[in-house]
Design a protein around this motif. Structure first.
Motif, short mmCIF file in Angstrom:
data_model
loop_
_atom_site.label_atom_id
_atom_site.label_comp_id
_atom_site.label_asym_id
_atom_site.label_seq_id
_atom_site.Cartn_x
_atom_site.Cartn_y
_atom_site.Cartn_z
N GLY A 161 51.67 37.07 46.35
CA GLY A 161 50.45 36.73 47.05
C GLY A 161 49.19 36.77 46.19
O GLY A 161 49.21 37.22 45.04
N VAL A 162 48.11 36.32 46.78
CA VAL A 162 46.82 36.21 46.09
C VAL A 162 46.29 37.58 45.68
O VAL A 162 45.71 37.73 44.59
CB VAL A 162 45.80 35.48 47.00
N GLY A 191 43.10 40.65 37.96
CA GLY A 191 41.76 40.31 37.48
C GLY A 191 40.83 41.51 37.46
O GLY A 191 40.09 41.72 36.49
N ARG A 192 40.87 42.31 38.52
CA ARG A 192 40.02 43.52 38.57
C ARG A 192 40.36 44.47 37.43
O ARG A 192 39.47 45.00 36.76
CB ARG A 192 40.19 44.23 39.90
N LYS A 193 41.66 44.69 37.23
CA LYS A 193 42.08 45.61 36.16
C LYS A 193 41.71 45.07 34.78
O LYS A 193 41.28 45.82 33.90
CB LYS A 193 43.58 45.86 36.24
N GLY A 194 41.87 43.77 34.60
CA GLY A 194 41.51 43.16 33.32
C GLY A 194 40.03 43.28 33.02
O GLY A 194 39.62 43.62 31.91
N PHE A 195 39.20 42.99 34.03
CA PHE A 195 37.76 43.10 33.85
C PHE A 195 37.35 44.54 33.58
O PHE A 195 36.52 44.81 32.70
CB PHE A 195 37.01 42.55 35.06
#
Length: 91
Positions: free
Chosen positions: A17-18, A25-29
């Motif tokens: 899922g999305v 994305g949150r963890k990467g940022f």
């Protein structure tokens, strides 16, 4: 024709899922922010937005230079503004 990885990405989306991609994305940022900006999310976001503006400008200039060369100019040059200083690159 799909680009490499497209089918795998769609399958991962179907399975997880999305929200799975949002979390990535949150963890990467957060990792990027912690590593290069001492956790300052505002400063990291500002830096990324500046880079995005520079990339769009660069893309425009590349197209313009190509157009001018295709129209017969032998040498082309375009002056571009610089949004950041070399010492602002965090890595």
């Amino acid at each position: 024709m799909d680009r490499p990885g497209s089918a795998g990405g769609r399958e991962t989306l179907r399975r997880h899922g999305v929200e799975h991609f949002r979390e990535i994305g949150r963890k990467g940022f957060q990792s990027f922010t912690d590593r290069y900006f001492q956790g300052d999310r505002q400063q990291a976001g500002d830096w990324l937005r500046t880079r995005a503006h520079e990339k769009r400008l660069d893309s425009f200039v590349e197209r313009e230079l190509a157009r001018r060369l295709e129209n017969g100019e032998k040498t082309v040059c375009e002056e571009m503004p610089c949004f950041s200083e070399p010492d602002e690159v965090p890595f």
